[in-house]
Motif scaffolding. Sequence first.
Motif, PDB file in Angstrom:
ATOM      1  N   PRO A   7       0.836  -1.208   0.000  1.00 48.56           N
ATOM      2  CA  PRO A   7       0.000   0.000   0.000  1.00 48.56           C
ATOM      3  C   PRO A   7       0.871   1.258   0.000  1.00 48.56           C
ATOM      4  O   PRO A   7       1.986   1.264   0.522  1.00 48.56           O
ATOM      5  CB  PRO A   7      -0.785  -0.112   1.311  1.00 48.56           C
ATOM      6  N   THR A   8       0.363   2.298  -0.577  1.00 46.66           N
ATOM      7  CA  THR A   8       1.048   3.587  -0.544  1.00 46.66           C
ATOM      8  C   THR A   8       1.036   4.135   0.873  1.00 46.66           C
ATOM      9  O   THR A   8       0.040   4.054   1.578  1.00 46.66           O
ATOM     10  CB  THR A   8       0.354   4.584  -1.483  1.00 46.66           C
ATOM     11  N   LEU A   9       2.151   4.670   1.288  1.00 47.89           N
ATOM     12  CA  LEU A   9       2.247   5.342   2.582  1.00 47.89           C
ATOM     13  C   LEU A   9       1.998   6.827   2.355  1.00 47.89           C
ATOM     14  O   LEU A   9       2.756   7.479   1.624  1.00 47.89           O
ATOM     15  CB  LEU A   9       3.619   5.122   3.208  1.00 47.89           C
ATOM     16  N   VAL A  10       0.946   7.341   2.960  1.00 45.62           N
ATOM     17  CA  VAL A  10       0.663   8.774   2.892  1.00 45.62           C
ATOM     18  C   VAL A  10       0.942   9.372   4.271  1.00 45.62           C
ATOM     19  O   VAL A  10       0.208   9.128   5.229  1.00 45.62           O
ATOM     20  CB  VAL A  10      -0.789   9.058   2.473  1.00 45.62           C
ATOM     21  N   ALA A  11       2.037  10.098   4.375  1.00 47.00           N
ATOM     22  CA  ALA A  11       2.379  10.766   5.628  1.00 47.00           C
ATOM     23  C   ALA A  11       1.633  12.095   5.696  1.00 47.00           C
ATOM     24  O   ALA A  11       1.626  12.856   4.731  1.00 47.00           O
ATOM     25  CB  ALA A  11       3.884  11.006   5.707  1.00 47.00           C
ATOM     26  N   VAL A  66      -2.137   3.522   3.238  1.00 44.08           N
ATOM     27  CA  VAL A  66      -2.026   3.636   4.693  1.00 44.08           C
ATOM     28  C   VAL A  66      -1.697   5.088   5.013  1.00 44.08           C
ATOM     29  O   VAL A  66      -0.662   5.604   4.587  1.00 44.08           O
ATOM     30  CB  VAL A  66      -0.953   2.712   5.274  1.00 44.08           C
ATOM     31  N   ILE A  67      -2.593   5.728   5.745  1.00 47.07           N
ATOM     32  CA  ILE A  67      -2.355   7.094   6.216  1.00 47.07           C
ATOM     33  C   ILE A  67      -1.583   7.016   7.527  1.00 47.07           C
ATOM     34  O   ILE A  67      -2.031   6.382   8.483  1.00 47.07           O
ATOM     35  CB  ILE A  67      -3.676   7.839   6.425  1.00 47.07           C
ATOM     36  N   VAL A  68      -0.418   7.659   7.570  1.00 48.98           N
ATOM     37  CA  VAL A  68       0.387   7.687   8.793  1.00 48.98           C
ATOM     38  C   VAL A  68       0.486   9.133   9.258  1.00 48.98           C
ATOM     39  O   VAL A  68       1.125   9.957   8.599  1.00 48.98           O
ATOM     40  CB  VAL A  68       1.799   7.115   8.562  1.00 48.98           C
TER      41      VAL A  68
END
Length: 250
Positions: A7-11, A66-68
Amino acid sequence: MPPTDRPTLVAVAHGSRDPRALSTVTALLDRVRELRPGLDVRLGHVELNEPLLDDTLRSLGSAPTVIVPLLLSRGHHVKHDLPRAAAAIPAGDIRIARPLGPHPLLAEALAARLAEAGWRPEDGSSRSAGVVLASAGSRDPESAADTRRMAAMLGERLGGVPVVPAYASALAPTVPAAVKALTARGRHRIAVASYFAAPGLFATRSAAAAPWIAAEPLGTHPALARLLLHRYDQARALSRPVRRLELTAA
């Protein structure tokens, strides 16, 4: 897992009018990419800076994400703004990780920043030393609880020195008030630990109130990059998409 299946990591950063904030967050995400080659890492902001989180999520469409939160405690942004942004992508496979703090890796980074500013190992057991943990502040009681826990972790990391949480907004004590309280306890070598992810107005004001040394914000410290990936991995391991804050794992 092959890179294309991750999944893409969206910081998600808060955003700041201070131009150093965006450059710092960008450099931090470059560290994350170095640690996890092939991982698609994006940036979104709650406000003030582009790209905004809503725009970043729209650009990804229904891709697993995934929102981090690049935020240090529970509060309004984490509990409300992030789930709202995720809900605006109805077909998206979106998981929301917990905020970065409190966590031992943050204690590692805070201690390192204090050492860079002049904190010595022997200060941890000195009866004249103390630390103010300066944070943004939130009216959410769970946010304050997270900051108090982080102060306790930092005190243990430094060898037992008193660490008093303080806030730049919304809550008491302020940094000057916390300094005054430590001084009343006979602590005259008082350092300010900057519990901020990046430079900004609150961090600058907090540092100005330091009677001795003031540490830099967490910034691009390697422990912060590792923690971002740890939160990502925790959320990715969940068996279902989650559009709210997960509070289960530390």
